[in-house]
Design a protein around this motif. Structure first.
Motif, PDB file in Angstrom:
ATOM      1  N   TYR A 224       0.829  -1.198   0.000  1.00  0.00           N
ATOM      2  CA  TYR A 224       0.000   0.000   0.000  1.00  0.00           C
ATOM      3  C   TYR A 224       0.871   1.259   0.000  1.00  0.00           C
ATOM      4  O   TYR A 224       1.983   1.271   0.545  1.00  0.00           O
ATOM      5  N   LYS A 225       0.338   2.303  -0.615  1.00  0.00           N
ATOM      6  CA  LYS A 225       1.067   3.560  -0.731  1.00  0.00           C
ATOM      7  C   LYS A 225       1.515   4.075   0.627  1.00  0.00           C
ATOM      8  O   LYS A 225       2.608   4.638   0.767  1.00  0.00           O
ATOM      9  N   SER A 226       0.701   3.868   1.637  1.00  0.00           N
ATOM     10  CA  SER A 226       1.036   4.335   2.982  1.00  0.00           C
ATOM     11  C   SER A 226       2.256   3.631   3.560  1.00  0.00           C
ATOM     12  O   SER A 226       2.873   4.123   4.507  1.00  0.00           O
ATOM     13  N   GLN A 227       2.632   2.492   2.983  1.00  0.00           N
ATOM     14  CA  GLN A 227       3.796   1.741   3.452  1.00  0.00           C
ATOM     15  C   GLN A 227       5.066   2.092   2.676  1.00  0.00           C
ATOM     16  O   GLN A 227       6.136   1.539   2.961  1.00  0.00           O
ATOM     17  N   GLU A 228       4.942   2.995   1.702  1.00  0.00           N
ATOM     18  CA  GLU A 228       6.039   3.219   0.765  1.00  0.00           C
ATOM     19  C   GLU A 228       7.335   3.618   1.463  1.00  0.00           C
ATOM     20  O   GLU A 228       8.417   3.119   1.115  1.00  0.00           O
ATOM     21  N   GLU A 229       7.259   4.499   2.437  1.00  0.00           N
ATOM     22  CA  GLU A 229       8.472   4.946   3.101  1.00  0.00           C
ATOM     23  C   GLU A 229       9.146   3.800   3.856  1.00  0.00           C
ATOM     24  O   GLU A 229      10.369   3.646   3.801  1.00  0.00           O
ATOM     25  N   ASN A 230       8.346   2.986   4.536  1.00  0.00           N
ATOM     26  CA  ASN A 230       8.909   1.851   5.264  1.00  0.00           C
ATOM     27  C   ASN A 230       9.476   0.797   4.320  1.00  0.00           C
ATOM     28  O   ASN A 230      10.406   0.069   4.678  1.00  0.00           O
ATOM     29  N   MET A 231       8.898   0.703   3.119  1.00  0.00           N
ATOM     30  CA  MET A 231       9.329  -0.307   2.163  1.00  0.00           C
ATOM     31  C   MET A 231      10.521   0.151   1.323  1.00  0.00           C
ATOM     32  O   MET A 231      11.115  -0.654   0.605  1.00  0.00           O
ATOM     33  N   ARG A 232      10.882   1.413   1.439  1.00  0.00           N
ATOM     34  CA  ARG A 232      11.937   1.945   0.583  1.00  0.00           C
ATOM     35  C   ARG A 232      13.255   1.170   0.733  1.00  0.00           C
ATOM     36  O   ARG A 232      13.913   0.836  -0.249  1.00  0.00           O
ATOM     37  N   VAL A 233      13.624   0.854   1.962  1.00  0.00           N
ATOM     38  CA  VAL A 233      14.878   0.145   2.192  1.00  0.00           C
ATOM     39  C   VAL A 233      14.843  -1.253   1.576  1.00  0.00           C
ATOM     40  O   VAL A 233      15.845  -1.751   1.056  1.00  0.00           O
ATOM     41  N   HIS A 234      13.667  -1.887   1.579  1.00  0.00           N
ATOM     42  CA  HIS A 234      13.541  -3.228   1.009  1.00  0.00           C
ATOM     43  C   HIS A 234      13.562  -3.177  -0.525  1.00  0.00           C
ATOM     44  O   HIS A 234      14.120  -4.068  -1.169  1.00  0.00           O
ATOM     45  N   VAL A 235      12.943  -2.127  -1.087  1.00  0.00           N
ATOM     46  CA  VAL A 235      13.006  -1.940  -2.535  1.00  0.00           C
ATOM     47  C   VAL A 235      14.452  -1.741  -2.971  1.00  0.00           C
ATOM     48  O   VAL A 235      14.908  -2.317  -3.966  1.00  0.00           O
ATOM     49  N   GLU A 236      15.181  -0.934  -2.220  1.00  0.00           N
ATOM     50  CA  GLU A 236      16.585  -0.694  -2.547  1.00  0.00           C
ATOM     51  C   GLU A 236      17.410  -1.972  -2.416  1.00  0.00           C
ATOM     52  O   GLU A 236      18.343  -2.195  -3.204  1.00  0.00           O
ATOM     53  N   ARG A 237      17.065  -2.825  -1.444  1.00  0.00           N
ATOM     54  CA  ARG A 237      17.791  -4.077  -1.271  1.00  0.00           C
ATOM     55  C   ARG A 237      17.569  -5.007  -2.464  1.00  0.00           C
ATOM     56  O   ARG A 237      18.502  -5.637  -2.953  1.00  0.00           O
ATOM     57  N   VAL A 238      16.328  -5.090  -2.938  1.00  0.00           N
ATOM     58  CA  VAL A 238      16.034  -5.911  -4.116  1.00  0.00           C
ATOM     59  C   VAL A 238      16.731  -5.329  -5.340  1.00  0.00           C
ATOM     60  O   VAL A 238      17.305  -6.068  -6.156  1.00  0.00           O
ATOM     61  N   THR A 239      16.700  -4.009  -5.473  1.00  0.00           N
ATOM     62  CA  THR A 239      17.360  -3.366  -6.607  1.00  0.00           C
ATOM     63  C   THR A 239      18.847  -3.700  -6.638  1.00  0.00           C
ATOM     64  O   THR A 239      19.414  -4.020  -7.693  1.00  0.00           O
ATOM     65  N   ALA A 240      19.485  -3.648  -5.484  1.00  0.00           N
ATOM     66  CA  ALA A 240      20.912  -3.959  -5.411  1.00  0.00           C
ATOM     67  C   ALA A 240      21.169  -5.431  -5.723  1.00  0.00           C
ATOM     68  O   ALA A 240      22.123  -5.775  -6.440  1.00  0.00           O
ATOM     69  N   ALA A 241      20.303  -6.312  -5.218  1.00  0.00           N
ATOM     70  CA  ALA A 241      20.501  -7.749  -5.437  1.00  0.00           C
ATOM     71  C   ALA A 241      20.340  -8.135  -6.901  1.00  0.00           C
ATOM     72  O   ALA A 241      20.993  -9.063  -7.383  1.00  0.00           O
ATOM     73  N   LEU A 242      19.481  -7.406  -7.629  1.00  0.00           N
ATOM     74  CA  LEU A 242      19.203  -7.736  -9.027  1.00  0.00           C
ATOM     75  C   LEU A 242      19.945  -6.842 -10.016  1.00  0.00           C
ATOM     76  O   LEU A 242      19.708  -6.938 -11.223  1.00  0.00           O
ATOM     77  N   ARG A 243      20.819  -5.991  -9.507  1.00  0.00           N
ATOM     78  CA  ARG A 243      21.422  -4.963 -10.353  1.00  0.00           C
ATOM     79  C   ARG A 243      22.093  -5.530 -11.602  1.00  0.00           C
ATOM     80  O   ARG A 243      21.955  -4.995 -12.701  1.00  0.00           O
TER      81      ARG A 243
END
Length: 365
Positions: A224-243
């Protein structure tokens, strides 16, 4: 707001027509942050349609019903919607005038049978169809918001642009939209990609998804959009893992991006001696749409030496190709090596070569 899409028409269930309407509607809803939980298709059978309305109503509060609004005896969607909602059908003079205005200037005689297209459940809001004779309609009943639309895709798009899109945008104000982040990866199998992602998101309570659309494996992460800030670190972790294997993010399209970049040139010539039909099949739809009034050509043997941009893809070995781009006297070349070594993966290698060639050209334009 949870949505369902009910397609009505025997031609949909007997394989004569693919139900593209449901996918189109769901994509529009997804872009607004709404969730579609159900696609259902039923033939022109009254009992089945009634049961399908019950089922969709049970699992959604925003219902889209497509098809069955025409003038023939198998078009009875409006009748069944009226029965299901307990509302009477009422004549709409404006819809009758709409039919006459569309048909009479073209030399068609308006027939009495077309009057059935002008009845709507009482209290409905009629939505003008600028691409056909069957107007759509909207009503609120049984605690549901119900849109009843014609079947042809271009007519659905017309009524969507007319009113539905604006209504939905206004309705989602204040809702917490459900959003999805996407990574399109290449060169690694689905199970291997999933292993990387699951490790990166170990212990994180988030919806994950995977989709193979060769040559890509798509990774999806939804919240959910309201979770976006909390999920940012996890999105960045996936981005780094799949870079190392990520080509595009959030549903970018390589052929579209390449075609848009090529619009700056008056003439383009492409030589592909390596992928068979894969490259041209990927590029052609975007080239047709975005390269109008330009000069462009495809060949498996040679490029046009007079073209402003020359794109070349030639085989080097079973597992590698040479990719080049020429503009004037400047030439840039590289080698693409496929990660798929097994003999049965010849087509997979061709798909990989096509996609990576487009990425190379895009980066050097």
């Amino acid at each position: 707001m949870i949505a369902s899409v009910l397609g009505i028409g025997t031609e949909l269930v007997d394989g004569q027509i693919v139900n593209k309407n449901a996918a189109w509607i769901s994509e529009k809803l997804k872009n607004l942050g709404l969730t579609t939980k159900l696609h259902l298709v039923v033939p022109d059978e009254r009992k089945l349609i009634s049961k399908a309305l019950d089922y969709c109503g049970q699992y959604s509060d925003l219902m889209f019903v497509t098809g069955g609004l025409g003038p023939t005896s198998d078009d009875f969607t409006r009748e069944l919607i009226a029965e299901w909602t307990g509302l009477k059908l009422q004549w709409d003079e404006g819809s009758w005038q709409h039919i006459k205005e569309r048909l009479e200037p073209r030399g068609y005689v308006v027939k009495e049978i077309q009057r059935q297209q002008c009845y709507f459940p009482e209290g409905s809001r009629v939505i003008k169809n600028s691409e056909g004779t069957a107007n759509a309609f909207f009503l609120e009943a049984k605690g549901k918001n119900i849109f009843v639309l014609p079947g042809p895709p271009r007519e659905i798009e017309a009524v969507w642009k007319s009113e539905i899109g604006a209504w939905l945008e206004k309705s989602v104000t204040g809702l917490d939209p459900y959003i999805t982040r996407h990574w399109d990866t290449i060169g690694m199998g689905e199970s291997d990609v999933a292993t990387i992602v699951e490790q990166a998101l170990a212990g994180v309570n988030v919806e994950k998804g995977y989709r193979v659309h060769l040559p890509y494996v798509e990774v999806k992460m939804s919240f959910y959009k309201s979770q976006e800030e909390n999920m940012r670190v996890h999105v960045e972790r996936v981005t780094a893992a799949l870079r190392d294997i990520t080509i595009t993010r959030d549903q970018q399209d390589v052929p579209l991006m390449l075609s848009l970049a090529l619009k700056n040139y008056s003439s383009v010539s492409l030589q592909d001696g390596a992928t068979g039909q894969f490259l041209i099949n990927r590029l052609m739809p975007a080239m047709r749409e975005f390269m109008t009034e330009k000069s462009w050509s495809f060949s498996s043997r040679a490029v046009d030496p007079d073209a402003q941009v020359r794109l070349m893809l030639t085989p080097k070995s079973e597992h590698s190709v040479s990719v080049s781009i020429e503009r004037g006297n400047k030439k840039t070349t590289d080698t693409i090596v496929a990660p798929y070594k097994a003999m049965p993966m010849k087509e997979r290698r061709a798909q990989y070569f096509a996609e990576m060639a487009m990425v190379f050209w895009l980066r050097h334009l």
